[in-house]
Design an enzyme around this catalytic site. Structure first.
Site, PDB file in Angstrom:
ATOM      1  N   HIS A 156      -4.172  -8.149   6.917  1.00 30.71           N
ATOM      2  CA  HIS A 156      -4.027  -7.086   5.915  1.00 30.71           C
ATOM      3  C   HIS A 156      -3.392  -7.592   4.625  1.00 30.71           C
ATOM      4  CE1 HIS A 156      -5.065  -3.495   8.426  1.00 30.71           C
ATOM      5  NE2 HIS A 156      -4.944  -4.428   9.355  1.00 30.71           N
ATOM      6  N   ASP A 364      -0.849  -8.459  -3.560  1.00 28.74           N
ATOM      7  CA  ASP A 364      -1.057  -7.426  -2.542  1.00 28.74           C
ATOM      8  C   ASP A 364      -2.385  -7.679  -1.855  1.00 28.74           C
ATOM      9  OD1 ASP A 364      -0.423  -5.068  -1.168  1.00 28.74           O
ATOM     10  OD2 ASP A 364       0.084  -3.990  -3.004  1.00 28.74           O
TER      11      ASP A 364
HETATM   12  C1  GDG Z   1      -0.463  -3.435   3.824  1.00 26.89           C
HETATM   13  C2  GDG Z   1      -0.816  -4.461   2.731  1.00 26.89           C
HETATM   14  C3  GDG Z   1      -2.995  -3.290   2.377  1.00 26.89           C
HETATM   15  C4  GDG Z   1       3.907   4.944   0.587  1.00 26.89           C
HETATM   16  N1  GDG Z   1       5.012   5.673   0.344  1.00 26.89           N
HETATM   17  C5  GDG Z   1       4.856   6.835   1.013  1.00 26.89           C
HETATM   18  C6  GDG Z   1       3.621   6.788   1.690  1.00 26.89           C
HETATM   19  N2  GDG Z   1       3.067   5.621   1.402  1.00 26.89           N
HETATM   20  C7  GDG Z   1       1.730   5.218   1.875  1.00 26.89           C
HETATM   21  C8  GDG Z   1       0.741   5.109   0.747  1.00 26.89           C
HETATM   22  C9  GDG Z   1      -0.299   4.176   1.365  1.00 26.89           C
HETATM   23  C10 GDG Z   1       0.545   3.278   2.273  1.00 26.89           C
HETATM   24  O1  GDG Z   1       1.792   3.944   2.484  1.00 26.89           O
HETATM   25  C11 GDG Z   1       0.844   1.949   1.614  1.00 26.89           C
HETATM   26  O2  GDG Z   1      -0.313   1.163   1.670  1.00 26.89           O
HETATM   27  P1  GDG Z   1      -0.531  -0.059   0.697  1.00 26.89           P
HETATM   28  O3  GDG Z   1      -1.905  -0.558   0.911  1.00 26.89           O
HETATM   29  O4  GDG Z   1      -0.303   0.379  -0.699  1.00 26.89           O
HETATM   30  O5  GDG Z   1       0.583  -1.147   1.037  1.00 26.89           O
HETATM   31  P2  GDG Z   1       1.290  -1.780   2.379  1.00 26.89           P
HETATM   32  O6  GDG Z   1       2.133  -0.792   3.079  1.00 26.89           O
HETATM   33  O7  GDG Z   1       2.006  -2.993   1.869  1.00 26.89           O
HETATM   34  O8  GDG Z   1       0.083  -2.199   3.337  1.00 26.89           O
HETATM   35  C12 GDG Z   1      -1.739  -3.834   1.700  1.00 26.89           C
HETATM   36  C13 GDG Z   1      -2.631  -2.408   3.556  1.00 26.89           C
HETATM   37  O9  GDG Z   1      -1.734  -3.066   4.453  1.00 26.89           O
HETATM   38  C14 GDG Z   1      -3.868  -1.997   4.353  1.00 26.89           C
HETATM   39  O10 GDG Z   1      -4.588  -3.105   4.769  1.00 26.89           O
HETATM   40  O11 GDG Z   1      -3.716  -2.528   1.426  1.00 26.89           O
HETATM   41  O12 GDG Z   1      -2.102  -4.787   0.724  1.00 26.89           O
HETATM   42  O13 GDG Z   1       0.371  -4.955   2.108  1.00 26.89           O
HETATM   43  O14 GDG Z   1      -1.195   4.878   2.159  1.00 26.89           O
HETATM   44  O15 GDG Z   1       0.271   6.365   0.396  1.00 26.89           O
HETATM   45  N3  GDG Z   1       3.154   7.807   2.430  1.00 26.89           N
HETATM   46  C15 GDG Z   1       3.936   8.922   2.536  1.00 26.89           C
HETATM   47  N4  GDG Z   1       5.148   9.011   1.914  1.00 26.89           N
HETATM   48  C16 GDG Z   1       5.644   8.017   1.157  1.00 26.89           C
HETATM   49  O16 GDG Z   1       6.747   8.141   0.597  1.00 26.89           O
HETATM   50  N5  GDG Z   1       3.497   9.943   3.249  1.00 26.89           N
END
Ligand code: GDG
Length: 461
Positions: A156, A364
């Protein structure tokens, strides 16, 4: 149809996929249709060294098997090798790597523990899909125990260039273990090129044009599978009325104020200090923007026991205080900084109510927030996505305003452009971006990976 077995560090709650990220959404259907088993750590930490039995629970077609870790496992495998070595290093942050010899032992020990727990639950014709950097050696551990099932791995996070990867002690063994999978999925073409280069330059093995590697007696297929979101579900959530957000939005509309939004786990890879500095620079370079725009930054705490995460928290609190101290007026606070989690429904409504989505990671794997911001927009009056060129999502989302997250002036200028962009241009960009996030959504990500896993060459060449 073969049964799907998923293994990841933590197991998602499949009864609440609307609350979950791309992984759970993408897999829920396949697990239900094929029948499935999902195994992972249950989040508990025990003092005993006794290997505890996994807890196995079956609901309908899906079985979940979870197991606890010991305190040593947690310190060495989770906080240690996974999050103080592999996480910073795979995000190109050699300066933040904290390595101790026991970390590697703990990492291998827990992967062996996962293999032992999984072995009696496996059927000969299962297909096994392993997720993320915590479990790179799992296929090798399973193969040692005689498993010949199809095994796929999805990373990921980014895959770093070999010059960086070789800073991991025993990197060669790590990658040779990775090559015990039949299929290796990465997020982007940049990640693919990095892994290809390691294989060619360090293992001296050939990668064919179609992504096949001939590793000893084995054929391993490597490809990119960009992860996505459930676009319609998120768009619907964003359209639902949310009283608290609506009242605040009306207040801003009356005052003629716009909102820039950032939402991230509080992680040093997400570029948060430079993001705040860019907002401050916007107010400096364009004084007419003062009082007419706010930045709402939601930073959800994670991994607080790792030192680098405590430092980033203090830095952000200091920076938002400084910006507010410098620019705030009695009736305008420029930075609204929230250290905490916000419910997903509120998040979707906040995205829709914000004129700019500001997503500026220093590195990322993909970044799902960028895709969620796009999905949440009102097609008749959409906001503008300002996106780091170092997010995996930037490889596809060309119609965002792409910025260099290290260049504060560049980001400030793009923010100004986004805030003043004419409606027609916003609509054109939004239409194009929606097509892109639909093309690579959560379901197609999971389906294409599983299809590739079923079709990849058999284990021995
Ligand atoms: C890893 C990789 C890759 C965030 N704050 C809150 C909240 N979130 C949710 C977001 C989003 C998720 O968490 C974060 O996903 P990301 O993709 O932005 O980043 P990582 O957590 O680092 O994920 C990344 C991912 O895996 C999938 O393969 O894209 O690059 O690092 O959905 O909305 N959700 C809620 N409250 C929050 O305060 N409910």
């Amino acid at each position: 149809m073969k049964r799907l077995v998923v293994v990841s560090n933590r197991v998602a709650d499949l009864t609440k996929t609307s609350q979950s990220g791309g992984l759970a959404v993408g897999l829920a259907d396949s697990l239900k249709i094929r029948g499935g088993l999902w195994m992972g750590w249950d989040g508990r930490r025990l003092n005993s060294d006794e290997p505890p039995e996994p807890v196995v629970k079956t609901t309908g077609e899906i079985t979940q098997a979870t197991l606890p870790l010991t305190e040593d496992d947690y310190a060495e495998y989770y906080l240690g090798f996974s999050n103080s070595v592999l996480w910073p290093l795979f995000h190109y942050r050699l300066d933040l790597v904290e390595y101790r010899g026991t970390f590697m032992e703990g990492y291998r020990r827990v992967n062996a523990k996962f293999a032992d727990a999984l072995l009696p639950l496996l059927r000969p014709d299962d297909i096994i899909w392993v997720h993320d950097y915590h479990l790179i050696p799992l296929a090798a551990e399973l193969r040692q125990r005689g498993c010949s099932q199809r095994m796929g791995f999805f990373l990921h996070i980014p895959f770093p260039p070999p010059e960086i990867l070789t800073a991991v002690p025993r990197h060669r063994r790590l990658i040779e273990d990775l090559l015990q999978f039949d299929l290796i999925g990465l997020q982007t073409n940049t990640d693919l090129a990095n892994l290809h280069r390691y294989i060619e330059e360090y293992l001296k093995e050939q990668v064919d044009k179609d992504g096949t590697v001939h590793h000893g007696q084995r054929k391993v297929f490597i490809d990119s599978f960009p992860i996505g979101i459930d676009v319609d579900a998120f768009a619907e959530m964003a359209e639902e009325p949310n009283d608290a957000v609506q009242i605040e939005t009306m207040r801003r509309a009356i005052l003629g104020r716009k909102q820039i939004i950032g939402v991230d786990r509080l992680d040093y890879t997400k570029g948060l200090p430079d993001r705040l500095k860019a907002f401050s620079r916007l107010l400096e370079l364009y004084p007419e923007m003062r009082k007419s725009v706010t930045l709402m930054q939601i930073a959800t705490p994670t991994r607080e026991e790792v030192e680098a995460y405590t430092e980033i928290r203090s830095e952000l609190e200091a920076l938002s205080g400084q910006i507010n101290g410098r620019f705030a007026d009695f009736n305008w606070t420029p930075v609204h900084y929230i250290h905490g989690a916000v419910p997903r429904e509120a998040l979707a409504a906040l995205f829709r109510a914000s004129q700019v989505g500001f997503v500026t990671p220093l590195r990322d794997g993909m970044n799902l927030v960028a895709k969620e911001y796009v999905a949440a927009q009102d097609p008749n009056d959409p906001g503008v996505l300002v996106l780091s060129k170092f997010a995996g999502a930037a490889e596809d989302l060309h119609e965002a305003l792409i910025v260099n997250p290290y260049d504060v002036d560049d980001m400030a200028k793009s923010l100004c452009r986004a805030l003043t962009m004419p409606l027609e241009e916003r609509k054109e960009r939004q239409n194009a971006l929606m097509k892109r996030i639909r093309q690579h959504d959560a379901q197609s990500w999971a389906d294409s990976f599983i299809e590739a896993l079923e079709n990849c060459p058999s284990i021995a060449a």
